[in-house]
Design a protein around this motif. Structure first.
Motif, mmCIF file in Angstrom:
data_model
loop_
_atom_site.group_PDB
_atom_site.id
_atom_site.type_symbol
_atom_site.label_atom_id
_atom_site.label_comp_id
_atom_site.label_asym_id
_atom_site.label_seq_id
_atom_site.Cartn_x
_atom_site.Cartn_y
_atom_site.Cartn_z
ATOM 1 N N TRP A 191 32.834 -2.148 -37.678
ATOM 2 C CA TRP A 191 32.452 -2.174 -36.515
ATOM 3 C C TRP A 191 32.577 -3.664 -35.294
ATOM 4 C CZ3 TRP A 191 30.622 0.667 -32.896
ATOM 5 C CH2 TRP A 191 29.876 2.272 -33.903
ATOM 6 N N MET A 192 32.693 -4.632 -36.104
ATOM 7 C CA MET A 192 33.402 -6.302 -35.153
ATOM 8 C C MET A 192 34.572 -5.780 -34.523
ATOM 9 S SD MET A 192 30.373 -8.303 -35.221
ATOM 10 C CE MET A 192 31.156 -9.550 -34.299
ATOM 11 N N MET A 193 35.729 -5.676 -35.895
ATOM 12 C CA MET A 193 36.906 -4.564 -35.613
ATOM 13 C C MET A 193 37.006 -4.443 -34.705
ATOM 14 S SD MET A 193 38.286 -6.481 -37.015
ATOM 15 C CE MET A 193 36.853 -7.763 -36.605
ATOM 16 N N ALA A 194 36.148 -2.794 -34.347
ATOM 17 C CA ALA A 194 36.597 -1.798 -33.289
ATOM 18 C C ALA A 194 36.102 -2.576 -32.082
ATOM 19 C CB ALA A 194 34.910 -0.718 -33.985
ATOM 20 N N GLY A 195 35.200 -3.763 -32.485
ATOM 21 C CA GLY A 195 34.599 -4.259 -30.829
ATOM 22 C C GLY A 195 36.017 -4.854 -30.542
ATOM 23 N N SER A 196 36.411 -5.540 -31.037
ATOM 24 C CA SER A 196 37.809 -6.148 -31.260
ATOM 25 C C SER A 196 38.898 -5.751 -30.172
ATOM 26 C CB SER A 196 38.270 -7.129 -32.112
ATOM 27 O OG SER A 196 37.268 -8.148 -33.013
ATOM 28 N N ALA A 247 29.880 -2.219 -22.295
ATOM 29 C CA ALA A 247 29.038 -1.545 -22.799
ATOM 30 C C ALA A 247 29.252 -1.381 -24.342
ATOM 31 C CB ALA A 247 28.750 -0.222 -22.234
ATOM 32 N N PHE A 248 30.338 -0.701 -24.551
ATOM 33 C CA PHE A 248 30.784 -0.424 -26.096
ATOM 34 C C PHE A 248 31.089 -2.157 -26.634
ATOM 35 C CE2 PHE A 248 33.729 0.043 -30.142
ATOM 36 C CZ PHE A 248 33.401 0.900 -30.485
ATOM 37 N N SER A 249 31.786 -2.430 -26.065
ATOM 38 C CA SER A 249 32.262 -4.183 -27.433
ATOM 39 C C SER A 249 31.370 -4.860 -27.837
ATOM 40 C CB SER A 249 32.909 -5.025 -26.071
ATOM 41 O OG SER A 249 33.292 -6.384 -26.833
ATOM 42 N N TYR A 250 29.637 -4.616 -26.338
ATOM 43 C CA TYR A 250 28.624 -5.776 -26.837
ATOM 44 C C TYR A 250 27.391 -4.562 -27.698
ATOM 45 C CZ TYR A 250 29.417 -8.822 -23.193
ATOM 46 O OH TYR A 250 29.690 -9.752 -22.273
ATOM 47 N N PHE A 251 27.811 -3.243 -27.737
ATOM 48 C CA PHE A 251 27.177 -2.539 -29.241
ATOM 49 C C PHE A 251 27.828 -2.661 -30.431
ATOM 50 C CE2 PHE A 251 27.336 1.309 -30.895
ATOM 51 C CZ PHE A 251 25.967 1.828 -31.119
ATOM 52 N N ALA A 252 29.181 -2.296 -30.608
ATOM 53 C CA ALA A 252 30.394 -3.301 -31.763
ATOM 54 C C ALA A 252 29.487 -4.269 -32.155
ATOM 55 C CB ALA A 252 31.289 -2.916 -31.244
ATOM 56 N N MET A 253 29.437 -5.173 -31.503
ATOM 57 C CA MET A 253 29.218 -6.418 -31.973
ATOM 58 C C MET A 253 27.504 -6.295 -32.857
ATOM 59 S SD MET A 253 31.163 -10.095 -29.747
ATOM 60 C CE MET A 253 30.501 -9.246 -28.212
ATOM 61 N N ALA A 254 26.979 -6.148 -31.457
ATOM 62 C CA ALA A 254 25.655 -6.017 -31.903
ATOM 63 C C ALA A 254 25.585 -5.158 -33.188
ATOM 64 C CB ALA A 254 24.478 -5.560 -30.620
ATOM 65 N N LYS A 255 26.025 -4.265 -33.289
ATOM 66 C CA LYS A 255 26.021 -3.118 -34.451
ATOM 67 C C LYS A 255 26.300 -3.910 -35.685
ATOM 68 C CE LYS A 255 25.620 1.171 -35.722
ATOM 69 N NZ LYS A 255 24.436 1.925 -35.724
ATOM 70 N N ALA A 276 29.959 -12.830 -38.343
ATOM 71 C CA ALA A 276 30.223 -11.919 -37.614
ATOM 72 C C ALA A 276 30.853 -12.599 -36.518
ATOM 73 C CB ALA A 276 28.666 -11.414 -36.762
ATOM 74 N N GLY A 277 30.571 -13.812 -36.202
ATOM 75 C CA GLY A 277 30.830 -14.970 -35.140
ATOM 76 C C GLY A 277 32.168 -15.757 -35.034
ATOM 77 N N VAL A 278 32.848 -15.401 -36.342
ATOM 78 C CA VAL A 278 34.216 -16.099 -36.758
ATOM 79 C C VAL A 278 34.904 -14.516 -36.037
ATOM 80 C CG1 VAL A 278 35.976 -16.006 -38.729
ATOM 81 C CG2 VAL A 278 33.278 -17.535 -38.755
ATOM 82 N N LEU A 279 34.190 -13.431 -36.711
ATOM 83 C CA LEU A 279 35.102 -12.424 -36.165
ATOM 84 C C LEU A 279 36.021 -12.318 -34.889
ATOM 85 C CD1 LEU A 279 33.969 -10.019 -39.399
ATOM 86 C CD2 LEU A 279 36.238 -10.915 -39.154
ATOM 87 N N GLY A 280 33.708 -12.170 -34.334
ATOM 88 C CA GLY A 280 33.563 -12.098 -32.844
ATOM 89 C C GLY A 280 35.200 -13.541 -32.296
#
Length: 309
Positions: free
Chosen positions: A156-161, A76-84, A94-98
């Motif tokens: 946001w990408m880093m938070a998800g990671s 839930a949070f990870s997907y939200f953070a990536m979308a954000k 975004a894909g590189v950071l993903g």
């Protein structure tokens, strides 16, 4: 072997294309709504395969609290953070950071797991990855008043990671000893995340995505059915056929695919982005090699199976 190679290529394509689908959808609906639809349509093939293979048992309800933690953190949070993050970043970046969660997984392992410490190769891998992330973020551009990259999106990408890294710790501490089938854990995790997102997401205006057939197909088919549900199924297949180390190799393909798709969509891809991508890929490779020298072999399948994004 043809089936295995095909599954490997498709997995890299599905993961790498997720970011352009999120980018398209972000023009019409919120990151929370994107995440909700992604999990909804990703859950369908997972539930079907789990039912077909008979891996779900009523007795697994006793581990509902563990599944719920993983659903909240790794889905839930990870997907939200990536979308954000993807909503305000070029999809390629975004894909590189993903592809960076492995960096934070290694750091979290060292901090919270006594028997998993980084060796010199892993330390070098983390340092290399941080350099790559810094090149992508370009914080010096903000100081000069010219900031083409959203630092909020990077955050946001880093938070998800980072949350993904912490979820790995939870897996090692509480789920690995249970030794449930990885497909069962992923299905419970995704199903519970769907309930969480449904309860927490403001669904007002979610139908606006229907204004664009490309964005609708991207979320439903590309991001949900293929990029989440089918990607998990393919990964599960490769895990059974090749083992965790070889299956996780698709992670190396993901940033490259995302960057190429972004470039084809008209996003600017310069030398800096290419170098940063190579540094992050090199970091992931060094971390994987270093981890295989320190992590017990029997723990690897469980770790990888539930930590795929």
């Amino acid at each position: 072997m043809i089936r295995i190679y095909t599954a490997f290529i498709l997995l890299g394509l599905f993961w790498g294309s997720n970011f352009i689908y999120m980018k398209w959808a972000a023009a019409y609906i919120s990151p929370g709504q994107i995440s909700l639809l992604r999990v909804l349509f990703g859950f369908i093939p997972l539930a079907a395969l789990a039912w077909r293979n008979g891996v779900l048992r009523f007795g697994q309800v006793r581990y509902l609290h563990h599944f719920s933690v993983m659903a909240a953190l790794a889905t839930a949070f990870s997907y939200f953070a990536m979308a954000k993050g993807t909503a305000v970043l070029p999809s390629g970046i975004a894909g590189v950071l993903g592809g960076s969660p492995a960096i934070f997984t290694s750091l979290a392992s060292t901090l919270f797991l006594r028997n998993e410490k980084m060796n010199s190769l892993m330390v070098s891998g983390v340092a290399l990855g941080m350099v790559g992330i810094t090149l992508i973020a370009r914080p010096w551009a903000a100081l000069g008043g010219n900031d083409p990259i959203s630092l909020a999106g990077i955050a946001w990408m880093m938070a998800g990671s980072i949350v993904f890294g912490l979820s790995y710790i939870y897996v090692r501490r509480f789920l690995s000893p249970i030794r449930l089938p990885p497909l069962a854990i992923v299905t419970w995790q995704t199903g519970l995340a769907l309930l969480m997102l449904f309860a927490l997401t403001d669904r007002h205006g979610i139908g606006q995505i229907l204004q664009d057939g490309r964005a609708t197909a991207g979320v439903v088919i590309g991001l949900g059915l293929l990029g989440t549900g089918t990607a998990f199924v393919l990964y599960y297949f490769l895990l059974q056929e090749l083992g965790a180390v070889a299956a996780s190799g698709a992670v190396y393909v993901t940033p490259v695919i995302a960057l190429l798709i972004g470039w084809a969509a008209g996003e600017q891809v310069g030398l800096l982005e290419i170098v940063a991508t190579l540094l992050i890929l090199g970091s992931i490779g060094m971390l994987e090699i270093g981890r295989q020298r320190t992590v017990p072999r029997e723990a690897a399948p469980m770790q990888s199976a539930v930590s795929v994004d």
